[in-house]
Design an enzyme around this catalytic site. Structure first.
Site, PDB file in Angstrom:
ATOM      1  N   SER A 134       0.847  -1.204   0.000  1.00 30.20           N
ATOM      2  CA  SER A 134       0.000   0.000   0.000  1.00 30.20           C
ATOM      3  C   SER A 134       0.874   1.242   0.000  1.00 30.20           C
ATOM      4  O   SER A 134       2.050   1.189   0.379  1.00 30.20           O
ATOM      5  CB  SER A 134      -0.863   0.011   1.271  1.00 30.20           C
ATOM      6  N   TYR A 147      -2.237   0.080  10.685  1.00 33.54           N
ATOM      7  CA  TYR A 147      -2.273  -0.364   9.287  1.00 33.54           C
ATOM      8  C   TYR A 147      -0.928  -0.049   8.622  1.00 33.54           C
ATOM      9  O   TYR A 147      -0.344  -0.894   7.941  1.00 33.54           O
ATOM     10  CB  TYR A 147      -3.434   0.314   8.552  1.00 33.54           C
TER      11      TYR A 147
END
Ligand code: NJP
Length: 236
Positions: A134, A147
């Site tokens: 990501s 995250y």
């Protein structure tokens, strides 16, 4: 018509929907045989594919799913660690069970997946390992500390594996998208509503990048790709 990937065998985690399913369809279109792992075990109705019930938090299940793929198709050339979850909160407010799930699925699940797959990728003689990481694995984002930690962990893991595996002809790539319109983008804690989806990238956009990575000539490798929707700035 034969393609560059025709006859290769791939194992994909989190393949039941979203990015994993789009990558599975794209690879299937190129003639790749597929082990498709998820908790639901969906095989997507693709030819030469094996749906595998596999929770990546469970090392034993991951080892069995990888072995089942190699046994069914005779080898394993490509491993894509895609299964992931996200829940965004300021750290002090993050529910402990969300913290554990993000680290267990995104980071430990990827470690277990590659640990099981690497011997097969080396044996293939021309392996590929692709991490769906990501932008949150490249920069710290507010409200996404855990995250980000899980995604930085994936990126670091993949970079380190490049050193371990390059001379064994296994290429290691981090794919780092920004927002992609999937169930994930609307997950609890992301603070988004469905009207945020238009303008985001599609799962198929990410699959195209994965195909590009996998079809580079074998004398080169792509270490990292970063790409974002035009509506996202590159500051945050
Ligand atoms: O997510 P979603 P995406 N064990 O929710 C599976 C990253 N990413 O496709 O188990 C095994 O549509 C689940 O299957 P099931 C993100 O971090 C996304 O958007 O049957 N599988 C499903 O197939 C993630 O790493 C965006 O419920 C498990 C899949 O994972 C990857 O892209 C942006 C599992 C999730 O499908 C795919 O996300 C970005 C487990 N324990 C990075 N838990 C974005 N969408 O905006 C879940 O930068 N799955």
């Amino acid at each position: 018509m034969s393609t560059k990937l025709e006859g290769k065998v791939a194992f994909i985690t989190g393949a039941s929907r979203g990015i994993g399913a789009a990558v599975a369809r794209a690879l299937s279109g190129e003639g790749v045989k597929l082990g498709l792992a998820s908790r639901s075990g969906a095989d997507l109705g693709l030819p030469e594919s094996l749906g595998l019930v596999c929770d990546v938090r469970d090392r034993g299940q991951v080892e069995k799913a990888v072995a089942a793929t190699a046994l069914r198709f005779g080898c394993l050339d490509i491993c894509i660690a895609n299964a992931g979850v996200g829940s965004y909160h300021p750290l002090a407010e993050a529910p402990p069970e969300h913290i554990e799930e993000m680290i267990d699925v995104n980071l430990k699940g990827t470690i277990y997946t590659y640990r099981a797959a690497i011997p097969h990728l080396i044996a293939s003689g021309a392996g590929d390992l692709v991490t769906i990481a990501s932008e949150a694995g490249r920069r710290g984002l507010p409200g996404e500390a855990v995250y980000c930690a899980s995604k930085f962990g994936q990126v670091g893991l993949t970079r380190a594996l490049d050193h371990e595996l390059r001379e064994k002809n296994v290429r290691c790539t981090n794919v780092c998208p920004g927002g992609v319109a999937t169930d994930f983008a609307l997950a609890e804690g992301h603070g988004r509503t469905p009207d945020a989806l238009p303008g985001m990238m599609s799962a198929e956009d990410v699959a195209e990048v994965v195909l590009f990575v996998l079809t580079r000539p074998r004398n080169q490798r792509i270490l990292e790709t970063a790409f974002r929707p035009m509506k996202e700035s590159s500051w945050g």
